[in-house]
Design a protein around this motif. Structure first.
Motif, PDB file in Angstrom:
ATOM      1  N   ASN A   8      34.538   0.188  -1.537  1.00 55.46           N
ATOM      2  CA  ASN A   8      35.540   0.115  -2.596  1.00 55.46           C
ATOM      3  C   ASN A   8      36.569  -0.982  -2.343  1.00 55.46           C
ATOM      4  O   ASN A   8      37.263  -1.399  -3.247  1.00 55.46           O
ATOM      5  N   GLN A   9      36.704  -1.443  -1.106  1.00 60.03           N
ATOM      6  CA  GLN A   9      37.662  -2.484  -0.785  1.00 60.03           C
ATOM      7  C   GLN A   9      36.975  -3.839  -0.812  1.00 60.03           C
ATOM      8  O   GLN A   9      35.918  -4.020  -0.235  1.00 60.03           O
ATOM      9  N   GLN A  10      37.613  -4.790  -1.512  1.00 53.90           N
ATOM     10  CA  GLN A  10      37.068  -6.136  -1.544  1.00 53.90           C
ATOM     11  C   GLN A  10      37.617  -6.934  -0.373  1.00 53.90           C
ATOM     12  O   GLN A  10      38.735  -6.714   0.087  1.00 53.90           O
ATOM     13  N   LYS A  11      36.808  -7.875   0.109  1.00 52.52           N
ATOM     14  CA  LYS A  11      37.285  -8.802   1.122  1.00 52.52           C
ATOM     15  C   LYS A  11      38.261  -9.758   0.452  1.00 52.52           C
ATOM     16  O   LYS A  11      38.141 -10.055  -0.730  1.00 52.52           O
ATOM     17  N   ALA A  12      39.189 -10.260   1.227  1.00 49.00           N
ATOM     18  CA  ALA A  12      40.143 -11.229   0.695  1.00 49.00           C
ATOM     19  C   ALA A  12      39.409 -12.516   0.339  1.00 49.00           C
ATOM     20  O   ALA A  12      38.557 -12.983   1.093  1.00 49.00           O
ATOM     21  N   HIS A  13      39.720 -13.061  -0.826  1.00 51.09           N
ATOM     22  CA  HIS A  13      39.142 -14.332  -1.247  1.00 51.09           C
ATOM     23  C   HIS A  13      40.258 -15.357  -1.212  1.00 51.09           C
ATOM     24  O   HIS A  13      41.279 -15.206  -1.860  1.00 51.09           O
ATOM     25  N   LYS A  14      40.049 -16.391  -0.394  1.00 56.11           N
ATOM     26  CA  LYS A  14      41.079 -17.400  -0.204  1.00 56.11           C
ATOM     27  C   LYS A  14      40.436 -18.777  -0.219  1.00 56.11           C
ATOM     28  O   LYS A  14      39.316 -18.953   0.248  1.00 56.11           O
ATOM     29  N   ILE A  15      41.175 -19.738  -0.779  1.00 57.65           N
ATOM     30  CA  ILE A  15      40.741 -21.136  -0.769  1.00 57.65           C
ATOM     31  C   ILE A  15      41.850 -21.966  -0.143  1.00 57.65           C
ATOM     32  O   ILE A  15      43.009 -21.875  -0.555  1.00 57.65           O
ATOM     33  N   ILE A  16      41.485 -22.777   0.842  1.00 60.25           N
ATOM     34  CA  ILE A  16      42.411 -23.741   1.423  1.00 60.25           C
ATOM     35  C   ILE A  16      41.829 -25.116   1.151  1.00 60.25           C
ATOM     36  O   ILE A  16      40.770 -25.465   1.667  1.00 60.25           O
ATOM     37  N   LEU A  17      42.516 -25.886   0.310  1.00 63.82           N
ATOM     38  CA  LEU A  17      42.053 -27.208  -0.105  1.00 63.82           C
ATOM     39  C   LEU A  17      43.003 -28.253   0.463  1.00 63.82           C
ATOM     40  O   LEU A  17      44.211 -28.176   0.264  1.00 63.82           O
TER      41      LEU A  17
END
Length: 97
Positions: A8-17
């Motif tokens: 039920n918990q989503q992994k954190a989605h992160k973008i570092i550009l």
């Protein structure tokens, strides 16, 4: 019970550009396709289409959900994965609607 909680918990989605030349992504479920001008990722937040020139995947760790890439990054575009699963459209049809 822990397994049910994890689903039920989503992994954190992160973008570092950085300077449109390098990018680091987390929360990646799969790399669906890639070439020097486009990379298609399935992320926790939907399908992510990355367009540019001379794109290369430097590091891919699907166990951790991490992808690093380099090249000239011109655009990042999301499409909703939830709506795509319900329809019977092809993958390209879902991305380019």
């Amino acid at each position: 019970m822990d397994d049910r909680m994890d689903k039920n918990q989503q992994k954190a989605h992160k973008i570092i550009l950085s300077n449109r030349k390098t990018a680091a992504f987390t929360g990646v479920l799969d790399v669906l396709s890639f070439d020097v001008s486009e990379i298609l990722l399935e992320t926790e937040q939907g399908m992510l289409l990355i367009k540019g020139n001379d794109l290369h995947v430097n590091r891919l760790t699907l166990e951790k959900g991490e992808v690093d890439l380099e090249g000239r990054i011109d655009s990042l575009s999301y499409s909703d994965i939830g709506g795509a699963k319900k329809s019977s459209e092809s993958l390209l049809g879902r991305i380019f609607r």
